[in-house]
Design a protein around this motif. Sequence first.
Motif, short mmCIF file in Angstrom:
data_model
loop_
_atom_site.label_atom_id
_atom_site.label_comp_id
_atom_site.label_asym_id
_atom_site.label_seq_id
_atom_site.Cartn_x
_atom_site.Cartn_y
_atom_site.Cartn_z
N VAL A 43 -12.28 6.48 8.97
CA VAL A 43 -13.40 5.60 9.31
C VAL A 43 -13.16 4.89 10.64
O VAL A 43 -14.08 4.76 11.46
N HIS A 44 -11.93 4.43 10.86
CA HIS A 44 -11.63 3.75 12.12
C HIS A 44 -11.48 4.76 13.26
O HIS A 44 -11.77 4.44 14.42
N GLY A 45 -11.05 5.96 12.92
CA GLY A 45 -10.90 7.00 13.95
C GLY A 45 -12.19 7.27 14.70
O GLY A 45 -12.19 7.33 15.94
N THR A 50 -4.97 9.71 15.76
CA THR A 50 -4.41 8.57 16.48
C THR A 50 -4.17 7.39 15.55
O THR A 50 -3.10 6.77 15.57
N VAL A 51 -5.17 7.06 14.74
CA VAL A 51 -5.05 5.91 13.83
C VAL A 51 -3.95 6.16 12.81
O VAL A 51 -3.10 5.29 12.56
N ALA A 52 -3.94 7.34 12.21
CA ALA A 52 -2.92 7.63 11.20
C ALA A 52 -1.53 7.58 11.82
O ALA A 52 -0.58 7.03 11.23
N GLY A 90 0.80 -1.21 0.00
CA GLY A 90 0.00 0.00 0.00
C GLY A 90 0.83 1.26 0.00
O GLY A 90 2.06 1.24 0.17
N SER A 91 0.16 2.38 -0.19
CA SER A 91 0.83 3.68 -0.20
C SER A 91 0.66 4.37 1.14
O SER A 91 -0.48 4.70 1.54
N PRO A 92 1.76 4.63 1.85
CA PRO A 92 1.66 5.28 3.17
C PRO A 92 1.33 6.76 3.09
O PRO A 92 1.12 7.41 4.12
N GLU A 93 1.28 7.31 1.87
CA GLU A 93 1.02 8.73 1.71
C GLU A 93 -0.31 9.14 2.37
O GLU A 93 -0.44 10.24 2.89
N ALA A 94 -1.28 8.22 2.36
CA ALA A 94 -2.60 8.53 2.93
C ALA A 94 -2.54 8.73 4.44
O ALA A 94 -3.47 9.30 5.03
N TYR A 95 -1.46 8.27 5.07
CA TYR A 95 -1.34 8.38 6.52
C TYR A 95 -0.39 9.50 6.94
O TYR A 95 -0.10 9.66 8.12
N ALA A 96 0.08 10.28 5.99
CA ALA A 96 1.07 11.31 6.28
C ALA A 96 0.52 12.33 7.28
O ALA A 96 -0.67 12.68 7.25
N ALA A 97 1.39 12.81 8.15
CA ALA A 97 0.97 13.74 9.20
C ALA A 97 0.28 14.99 8.67
O ALA A 97 -0.75 15.40 9.24
N PRO A 98 0.78 15.64 7.61
CA PRO A 98 0.08 16.85 7.14
C PRO A 98 -1.37 16.61 6.75
O PRO A 98 -2.22 17.49 6.93
N VAL A 99 -1.66 15.42 6.24
CA VAL A 99 -3.04 15.10 5.86
C VAL A 99 -3.96 15.18 7.07
O VAL A 99 -5.05 15.77 7.02
N HIS A 100 -3.52 14.64 8.18
CA HIS A 100 -4.40 14.52 9.34
C HIS A 100 -4.31 15.71 10.27
O HIS A 100 -5.24 15.95 11.05
N GLU A 101 -3.24 16.48 10.16
CA GLU A 101 -3.21 17.74 10.88
C GLU A 101 -4.13 18.75 10.21
O GLU A 101 -4.58 19.71 10.85
N SER A 102 -4.42 18.54 8.93
CA SER A 102 -5.31 19.47 8.23
C SER A 102 -6.77 19.23 8.60
O SER A 102 -7.63 20.08 8.35
N PRO A 132 -7.95 17.69 12.06
CA PRO A 132 -7.42 17.00 13.25
C PRO A 132 -8.45 16.41 14.21
O PRO A 132 -8.49 16.74 15.39
N HIS A 133 -9.29 15.51 13.72
CA HIS A 133 -10.13 14.76 14.65
C HIS A 133 -9.24 13.84 15.49
O HIS A 133 -8.30 13.23 14.95
#
Length: 482
Positions: free
Chosen positions: A273-275, A241-243, A221-233, A235-236
């Motif tokens: 979704v898991h978050g 946490t999951v990312a 898989g591609s880890p790009e989907a879990y990159a920190a900037p994605v989830h800081e944008s 921030p639920h």
Amino acid sequence: MTTTRRRTDPVALDGHDLTCAHVHTIVRDLAPVQVTPDGLARAAAAHRLAGELVGHRPMYGRTTGVGANREFDVGDTDHGLRLLRSHAGGAGPKVDQRVARAMLVVRLNQLAAGGSGVDPGLLGVLADAVNRGLTPPMHRYGAIGTADLTSLASAALCIRGELAWEGGSLPAYPLAADDALAFISSNAATLGEAALACHDLTRLLRASVVITALSFLAVDGSPEAYAAPVHESRPHPGQRTVAGRLRALLAEAGTRPPARIQDPFAFRAVPQVHGPALDAAAYLDGVLVVEMNAASENPLVSAAEHNVFHNGNFHTAYVTLALDTARAALFATSSLSVARLATLVEPAYTGLRPFLADGPPTSSGVLILEYIAHSALANLRHAAAAASLGSAVLSRGMEEHASFSALAAERTTEVLPAYEALLACELVAAIRTLRLRGVTDIGGPLGVAFARASDVLSTETADRQLVDDVAAATAVLPELDL
């Protein structure tokens, strides 16, 4: 998640600090309990106050009848005993004894909060029952979310010696008629069951992140989907946490170059979704901690205010809504697990044969796992229906609302085996894919998880029954809560 083992360290019950993890430890690990001196002192103070005030003002259930009978003054000394005898029992199948034990634990802790006004000697009786493994006979049907009357009345009759404890015996204790309503004015059975379910659900949700990471490795898989900037944008808390957990697991595991510019939702949208499922479980845990440590009786005997307050704290809307939300969120993330399983049996994602088969071209491999997973998912879908949408009008219209939290707790308990089976199917397929692809040199905690699962899963790839594989994967799930 039902393994029991004996533990000797006592858990202190003080009316303030009981958690879902404590309930698990007492019920599943068989830890003894001990009421703290402060808890006993609070119970004693409330008991003295109730005795002092009962002669000076009307008190629901002590000087009056209950429900629509609240307009009538109590005219005999047997009112409380008649209340217990008429309310005890319930109907339908017997409740698991672990739930009954959890009820006693929660009710004991609530009494230590000091709002019931019951005889403080009852705390010692309940502690003895818990420590000796005794439970009252309890049936599934009888609670609607405004107090577990049938179950707690049965417990009260066991205390008095009118009903037999299950698992042994205790000397009869003279539970006073005046204390009858105060003792059963609680949702302790619902809260105990919900606490056990919440503890197990949280562990499974954490294990699911590990299984997701194994499946991710299996399909490059591609880890790009879990990159920190994605989830800081966005921030639920659960999403972040999951990312973050997936980033850490995959970074230590060592990944190969991604096979695609972006993956299907089953991988790409896991944090989103898991978050929510993690957040829902955390919220449920918080609600239950409040409820299990609450003096929620009606009426509330307040030593601090030197008064008695008639109230609606018996209503468990918070509990029902939290349980309903957890099940709905669980169904959403479970559907992603089933989708990941579909990628693992698809050659376009693994480069292996369809269904991870090994043998003649018509071999089925792990095809049956999809059937099992979808069957479990159907059960999760059915159980996700909101119990909070129901209500009831009772007692000649005087009690015109109900939360049905007992049903919500029961449904949450019921979904756990389905979720375990579903995760086990994904785990079996992920381990087989990684083995067949030669991806076995995995670092960090994910490597530990791979080794633990590999130790219990057969390396045989010819068509055969997979019953033992799914059972072994289910048994190892607690070890994947890293």
